[in-house]
Write an enzyme that holds these catalytic residues in place. Structure first.
Site, PDB file in Angstrom:
ATOM      1  N   ASN A 105       0.809  -1.247  -0.135  1.00 45.27           N
ATOM      2  CA  ASN A 105       0.037  -0.173  -0.030  1.00 45.27           C
ATOM      3  C   ASN A 105       0.837   1.248  -0.161  1.00 45.27           C
ATOM      4  O   ASN A 105       2.349   1.294   0.463  1.00 45.27           O
ATOM      5  CB  ASN A 105      -0.864  -0.091   1.400  1.00 45.27           C
ATOM      6  CG  ASN A 105      -1.803   1.353   1.444  1.00 45.27           C
ATOM      7  OD1 ASN A 105      -2.536   1.636   0.324  1.00 45.27           O
ATOM      8  ND2 ASN A 105      -1.929   1.773   2.572  1.00 45.27           N
ATOM      9  N   HIS A 107       0.751   5.224   1.512  1.00 50.35           N
ATOM     10  CA  HIS A 107       0.024   5.849   2.624  1.00 50.35           C
ATOM     11  C   HIS A 107       0.751   7.236   2.735  1.00 50.35           C
ATOM     12  O   HIS A 107       2.134   7.242   2.588  1.00 50.35           O
ATOM     13  CB  HIS A 107       0.316   5.179   4.013  1.00 50.35           C
ATOM     14  CG  HIS A 107      -0.235   5.880   5.214  1.00 50.35           C
ATOM     15  ND1 HIS A 107      -1.656   5.872   5.119  1.00 50.35           N
ATOM     16  CD2 HIS A 107       0.063   6.826   6.041  1.00 50.35           C
ATOM     17  CE1 HIS A 107      -2.112   6.576   6.080  1.00 50.35           C
ATOM     18  NE2 HIS A 107      -0.999   7.263   6.817  1.00 50.35           N
ATOM     19  N   SER A 134       4.812   6.708   2.422  1.00 52.80           N
ATOM     20  CA  SER A 134       5.459   5.456   2.769  1.00 52.80           C
ATOM     21  C   SER A 134       4.785   4.411   1.958  1.00 52.80           C
ATOM     22  O   SER A 134       3.647   4.058   1.613  1.00 52.80           O
ATOM     23  CB  SER A 134       5.370   5.056   4.261  1.00 52.80           C
ATOM     24  OG  SER A 134       5.634   6.226   5.129  1.00 52.80           O
ATOM     25  N   ASP A 143      -1.967   0.179   8.380  1.00 57.75           N
ATOM     26  CA  ASP A 143      -0.824   1.170   8.357  1.00 57.75           C
ATOM     27  C   ASP A 143       0.271   0.675   8.983  1.00 57.75           C
ATOM     28  O   ASP A 143       1.255   1.530   9.513  1.00 57.75           O
ATOM     29  CB  ASP A 143      -1.143   2.541   8.424  1.00 57.75           C
ATOM     30  CG  ASP A 143      -2.344   3.058   7.372  1.00 57.75           C
ATOM     31  OD1 ASP A 143      -2.357   2.443   6.190  1.00 57.75           O
ATOM     32  OD2 ASP A 143      -3.014   3.869   7.754  1.00 57.75           O
TER      33      ASP A 143
HETATM   34  C1  GRF Z   1      -3.122   8.906  -1.941  1.00 55.39           C
HETATM   35  O1  GRF Z   1      -2.732  10.064  -1.305  1.00 55.39           O
HETATM   36  C2  GRF Z   1      -2.470   7.593  -1.381  1.00 55.39           C
HETATM   37  O2  GRF Z   1      -1.323   7.841  -0.523  1.00 55.39           O
HETATM   38  C3  GRF Z   1      -3.621   7.252  -0.445  1.00 55.39           C
HETATM   39  O3  GRF Z   1      -5.060   7.675  -1.172  1.00 55.39           O
HETATM   40  C4  GRF Z   1      -4.614   8.572  -2.167  1.00 55.39           C
HETATM   41  C5  GRF Z   1      -4.984   7.786  -3.514  1.00 55.39           C
HETATM   42  O4  GRF Z   1      -4.843   8.820  -4.486  1.00 55.39           O
HETATM   43  N1  GRF Z   1      -3.656   5.767  -0.110  1.00 55.39           N
HETATM   44  P1  GRF Z   1      -5.201   8.228  -6.018  1.00 55.39           P
HETATM   45  O5  GRF Z   1      -6.280   7.629  -6.137  1.00 55.39           O
HETATM   46  O6  GRF Z   1      -3.883   7.206  -6.260  1.00 55.39           O
HETATM   47  O7  GRF Z   1      -4.913   9.395  -6.833  1.00 55.39           O
END
Ligand code: GRF
Length: 186
Positions: A105, A107, A134, A143
């Site tokens: 993932n 984050h 991260s 997370d």
């Molecule tokens: C990003 O900020 C990511 O870090 C978080 O959710 C958001 C997703 O944005 N997990 P996108 O859909 O990839 O534009």
């Protein structure tokens, strides 16, 4: 050498998905983009690239049935790994266990700081000078899995959560593909 296949899970616009697709450099192949939101804008982009998609809302069928269908679709697509990219649902412990050490993932914080939501507002409120993102392994705990890679960005004095989010997002788009390439060739 066979190229590892990656399924991407999204819920929204999918800008990280797009970065993962565009920067794969043949080191992994996106075999399916799946979403719990059938109207997620990112799904349309994936279809335009001729990437197979799977869309199913858990509403009305319950989490176990939803996840069973999702799991079947990912296996049908031949996925070796799962990359979460703005996927806004918690995966069950059983699902995580079935894909142990194969889900990653991104984050928008420097973990272990600011797990969960509203990371940018919390970083600004805390008076932090540095924020970031991260890439981590997904475990049963939110997370909290091993951090694979991080990127830092400065927090400027006049930043709002939105301006900071844009700076962090640009860093995400560089970090995630690079980290995924390393992860699938460990
Ligand atoms: C990003 O900020 C990511 O870090 C978080 O959710 C958001 C997703 O944005 N997990 P996108 O859909 O990839 O534009």
């Amino acid at each position: 050498m066979t190229v590892p296949k990656v399924a991407i899970l999204i819920s929204g616009r999918g800008s990280n998905m797009q970065a993962l697709v565009e920067q794969a450099d043949g080191r992994y192949e996106i075999c399916v983009v799946a979403s719990n939101k059938p109207d997620a804008p990112g799904l349309r982009w994936a279809r335009e690239q001729a990437i197979p998609t799977f869309a199913l809302s858990p509403k009305g069928i319950g989490k176990p049935a939803y996840e069973a269908s999702l799991d079947a679709a990912l296996r049908e697509a031949g996925a070796d790994y799962i990359a979460l990219a703005g996927y806004m649902r918690l995966l069950s412990d059983d699902f995580v266990a079935a894909w142990r050490d194969r889900i990653v993932n991104i984050h928008p914080s420097l973990l272990p700081r600011y797990k969960g939501l509203d990371t940018h507002a919390r970083a600004i409120a805390a008076g932090d000078r540095v924020a970031g993102c991260s890439v981590h392994v997904v475990t049963e705990e939110l997370d909290a899995g091993d951090v694979l890679a991080q990127a830092e960005v400065p927090i400027e004095p006049d930043d709002t959560p939105d301006t900071l989010a844009a700076r962090v997002l640009a860093a995400e788009h560089r970090l995630y593909p690079a980290a995924l390439k390393e992860f699938v060739t460990r």
